[in-house]
Design a protein around this motif. Structure first.
Motif, PDB file in Angstrom:
ATOM      1  N   HIS A   1      31.342  49.478  35.113  1.00 20.43           N
ATOM      2  CA  HIS A   1      32.088  49.967  34.374  1.00 20.43           C
ATOM      3  C   HIS A   1      33.061  50.980  35.815  1.00 20.43           C
ATOM      4  N   GLN A   2      33.544  51.825  35.019  1.00 25.59           N
ATOM      5  CA  GLN A   2      34.734  52.599  36.167  1.00 25.59           C
ATOM      6  C   GLN A   2      33.696  53.652  36.710  1.00 25.59           C
ATOM      7  N   PHE A   3      34.009  53.878  37.864  1.00 26.25           N
ATOM      8  CA  PHE A   3      33.262  54.631  38.654  1.00 26.25           C
ATOM      9  C   PHE A   3      31.824  54.400  39.743  1.00 26.25           C
ATOM     10  N   CYS A   4      31.242  53.182  39.049  1.00 23.21           N
ATOM     11  CA  CYS A   4      30.174  52.574  39.371  1.00 23.21           C
ATOM     12  C   CYS A   4      30.814  52.192  41.303  1.00 23.21           C
ATOM     13  N   HIS A   5      29.347  52.406  42.225  1.00 19.27           N
ATOM     14  CA  HIS A   5      29.822  51.632  43.573  1.00 19.27           C
ATOM     15  C   HIS A   5      28.552  50.607  44.003  1.00 19.27           C
ATOM     16  N   ILE A   6      29.133  49.700  44.888  1.00 15.00           N
ATOM     17  CA  ILE A   6      27.944  49.133  44.779  1.00 15.00           C
ATOM     18  C   ILE A   6      27.872  48.673  46.329  1.00 15.00           C
ATOM     19  N   GLY A   7      26.674  48.699  47.023  1.00 13.26           N
ATOM     20  CA  GLY A   7      27.001  48.686  48.720  1.00 13.26           C
ATOM     21  C   GLY A   7      26.950  47.320  48.877  1.00 13.26           C
ATOM     22  N   ALA A   8      27.016  47.665  50.075  1.00 13.13           N
ATOM     23  CA  ALA A   8      27.272  46.240  51.873  1.00 13.13           C
ATOM     24  C   ALA A   8      25.961  45.327  51.081  1.00 13.13           C
ATOM     25  N   HIS A   9      26.274  44.170  51.499  1.00 12.36           N
ATOM     26  CA  HIS A   9      25.298  42.932  50.850  1.00 12.36           C
ATOM     27  C   HIS A   9      25.051  42.536  49.840  1.00 12.36           C
ATOM     28  N   ALA A  10      25.493  43.422  48.805  1.00 10.32           N
ATOM     29  CA  ALA A  10      25.029  42.954  46.979  1.00 10.32           C
ATOM     30  C   ALA A  10      25.498  42.391  46.769  1.00 10.32           C
ATOM     31  N   MET A  11      24.733  41.673  45.643  1.00  8.00           N
ATOM     32  CA  MET A  11      25.272  40.373  44.528  1.00  8.00           C
ATOM     33  C   MET A  11      24.728  40.539  43.363  1.00  8.00           C
ATOM     34  N   THR A  12      25.602  40.087  42.616  1.00  8.80           N
ATOM     35  CA  THR A  12      25.403  40.424  41.215  1.00  8.80           C
ATOM     36  C   THR A  12      25.089  38.324  40.656  1.00  8.80           C
ATOM     37  N   ALA A  13      24.537  38.638  39.938  1.00  9.89           N
ATOM     38  CA  ALA A  13      24.589  37.194  38.756  1.00  9.89           C
ATOM     39  C   ALA A  13      25.598  37.039  38.229  1.00  9.89           C
ATOM     40  N   PHE A  14      25.634  36.131  37.444  1.00 11.23           N
ATOM     41  CA  PHE A  14      26.807  35.270  36.101  1.00 11.23           C
ATOM     42  C   PHE A  14      26.447  36.779  35.018  1.00 11.23           C
ATOM     43  N   THR A  15      27.809  36.793  35.007  1.00 12.75           N
ATOM     44  CA  THR A  15      27.963  37.977  33.406  1.00 12.75           C
ATOM     45  C   THR A  15      27.300  38.948  33.828  1.00 12.75           C
ATOM     46  N   ALA A  16      26.770  39.709  35.118  1.00  9.88           N
ATOM     47  CA  ALA A  16      25.789  41.114  35.038  1.00  9.88           C
ATOM     48  C   ALA A  16      27.189  41.970  34.154  1.00  9.88           C
ATOM     49  N   ALA A  17      26.291  43.006  33.278  1.00  6.61           N
ATOM     50  CA  ALA A  17      26.930  44.359  33.302  1.00  6.61           C
ATOM     51  C   ALA A  17      26.494  44.997  33.649  1.00  6.61           C
ATOM     52  N   VAL A  18      27.332  45.765  35.230  1.00  3.04           N
ATOM     53  CA  VAL A  18      27.094  46.851  35.891  1.00  3.04           C
ATOM     54  C   VAL A  18      27.392  47.925  35.700  1.00  3.04           C
ATOM     55  N   SER A  19      26.807  49.369  35.363  1.00  2.00           N
ATOM     56  CA  SER A  19      26.838  50.750  33.831  1.00  2.00           C
ATOM     57  C   SER A  19      26.229  51.814  35.202  1.00  2.00           C
TER      58      SER A  19
ATOM     59  N   LEU B   1      32.677  48.896  46.918  1.00  2.00           N
ATOM     60  CA  LEU B   1      32.553  47.384  46.687  1.00  2.00           C
ATOM     61  C   LEU B   1      32.859  47.414  48.304  1.00  2.00           C
ATOM     62  N   GLY B   2      31.601  47.912  48.637  1.00  2.00           N
ATOM     63  CA  GLY B   2      31.296  47.913  49.797  1.00  2.00           C
ATOM     64  C   GLY B   2      30.845  46.172  50.555  1.00  2.00           C
ATOM     65  N   ASP B   3      31.060  45.687  52.120  1.00  4.76           N
ATOM     66  CA  ASP B   3      31.491  45.393  52.835  1.00  4.76           C
ATOM     67  C   ASP B   3      30.553  43.789  51.941  1.00  4.76           C
ATOM     68  N   TRP B   4      30.926  42.807  52.454  1.00  3.36           N
ATOM     69  CA  TRP B   4      30.374  41.069  52.055  1.00  3.36           C
ATOM     70  C   TRP B   4      29.158  41.403  50.265  1.00  3.36           C
ATOM     71  N   VAL B   5      30.172  42.200  49.954  1.00  2.41           N
ATOM     72  CA  VAL B   5      29.564  41.928  48.642  1.00  2.41           C
ATOM     73  C   VAL B   5      30.106  41.168  47.307  1.00  2.41           C
ATOM     74  N   PHE B   6      29.219  40.369  47.153  1.00  2.00           N
ATOM     75  CA  PHE B   6      29.668  39.063  46.317  1.00  2.00           C
ATOM     76  C   PHE B   6      29.157  39.563  44.359  1.00  2.00           C
ATOM     77  N   LEU B   7      30.375  39.021  43.681  1.00  2.00           N
ATOM     78  CA  LEU B   7      30.358  39.360  42.540  1.00  2.00           C
ATOM     79  C   LEU B   7      30.445  38.016  41.463  1.00  2.00           C
ATOM     80  N   GLY B   8      29.586  37.827  41.450  1.00  2.00           N
ATOM     81  CA  GLY B   8      28.955  36.309  40.655  1.00  2.00           C
ATOM     82  C   GLY B   8      30.348  36.322  39.628  1.00  2.00           C
ATOM     83  N   GLY B   9      30.664  34.732  38.311  1.00  2.00           N
ATOM     84  CA  GLY B   9      32.026  35.166  37.705  1.00  2.00           C
ATOM     85  C   GLY B   9      31.306  35.967  36.424  1.00  2.00           C
ATOM     86  N   PHE B  10      32.184  36.641  35.909  1.00  2.00           N
ATOM     87  CA  PHE B  10      32.639  37.534  34.723  1.00  2.00           C
ATOM     88  C   PHE B  10      31.370  38.757  34.658  1.00  2.00           C
TER      89      PHE B  10
END
Length: 261
Positions: A155-173, A142-151
């Motif tokens: 997935h393993q080996f995933c990368h999430i870039g700086a300032h990205a955000m996920t909504a509630f219950t997002a399933a990131v693959s 996870l990069g700086d300033w990432v926000f992950l919503g509840g739940f």
């Protein structure tokens, strides 16, 4: 040192004299804890774990336990936690494995809410917010300033870039590029995190340029190679935001799993 008399702190642990440790907390022999850190009751800190300054770890957290990986054979892998983090109730953060770099890393000034799981070999930057029950599988970055919503689950080996955000219950693959908001199961792009960028001082011109970059990648219909070339052209047209557009392009270029699209 404000250590409750019921706490079990191994004599070999390196604990700064200003650290507070609550009732029934257990601290293992290979643990180091920096100045100003406060640890609540019923916390277990074990393994080769290094915790920096001014962290606040709430009750019932499990820090530095063995990885949930059947290949782990007791190697002296590490967990390194920076400064100024808040780690709430029932958070679990595991050691790294020798199959990766051997280190799980949490940066500084992160806000980790209750029931979050950070698995082995995860690499987290600074100023991240993980809402309740967010779950990171092994080797997630996870990069700086990432926000992950509840739940949110990643997935393993995933990368999430700086300032990205996920909504509630997002399933990131797949990988989520910088500045992008992801939503749904499976997570799909849903615009950019413009409100977060405003709060962090991005100018309206920079946000507009990042939106143009998003449209190039996600709305133009271009194949990914052509979209990257168009992003490079956009960098030249938007000098104030060139560094951010380059960051977006380079993340896409380096993506190990492919980006959500």
């Amino acid at each position: 040192m404000a250590i409750h008399p019921t706490a079990l702190v191994d004599p070999a642990a390196k604990v700064d004299a200003s650290v507070e440790i609550g009732a029934y907390t257990v601290v293992g022999p290979h643990v180091q804890i920096g100045a100003g850190t406060r640890i609540g009751p019923h916390v277990v800190i074990e393994g080769h774990t290094t915790i920096g300054r001014d962290n606040h770890i709430f009750q019932f957290a499990s820090i530095g336990a063995a990885p949930q990986d059947k290949k782990y054979a007791g190697e002296p892998t590490q967990l390194i936690i920076g400064d100024g983090n808040t780690i709430r109730e029932f958070v679990t953060i595991n050691l790294g494995t020798v199959q990766d770099g051997g280190i799980t890393r949490l940066g500084s000034n992160n806000w980790i809410m209750a029931y979050v799981h950070i698995a082995h070999d995860c690499q987290l930057g600074d100023n991240i917010i993980l809402a309740n029950n967010a779950t990171l599988a092994g080797h997630v970055h996870l990069g700086d300033w990432v926000f992950l919503g509840g739940f949110t689950s990643v997935h393993q080996f995933c990368h999430i870039g700086a300032h990205a955000m996920t909504a509630f219950t997002a399933a990131v693959s797949q990988d989520v590029p910088p500045f992008v908001t992801a939503a749904g199961n499976r997570a799909a792009p849903a615009g950019i995190n413009s409100e977060g960028l405003k709060r962090r001082g991005f100018s309206s011109e920079q946000i507009a340029a990042i939106k143009r970059g998003y449209r190039i990648v996600y709305r133009s219909g271009l194949p990914l190679d052509e979209a990257k070339a168009a992003l490079q052209q956009e960098e030249q047209k938007s000098p104030d935001a060139a560094a951010y557009l380059k960051q977006l392009r380079e993340f896409i270029d380096a993506s190990p799993r492919g980006i959500i699209r």
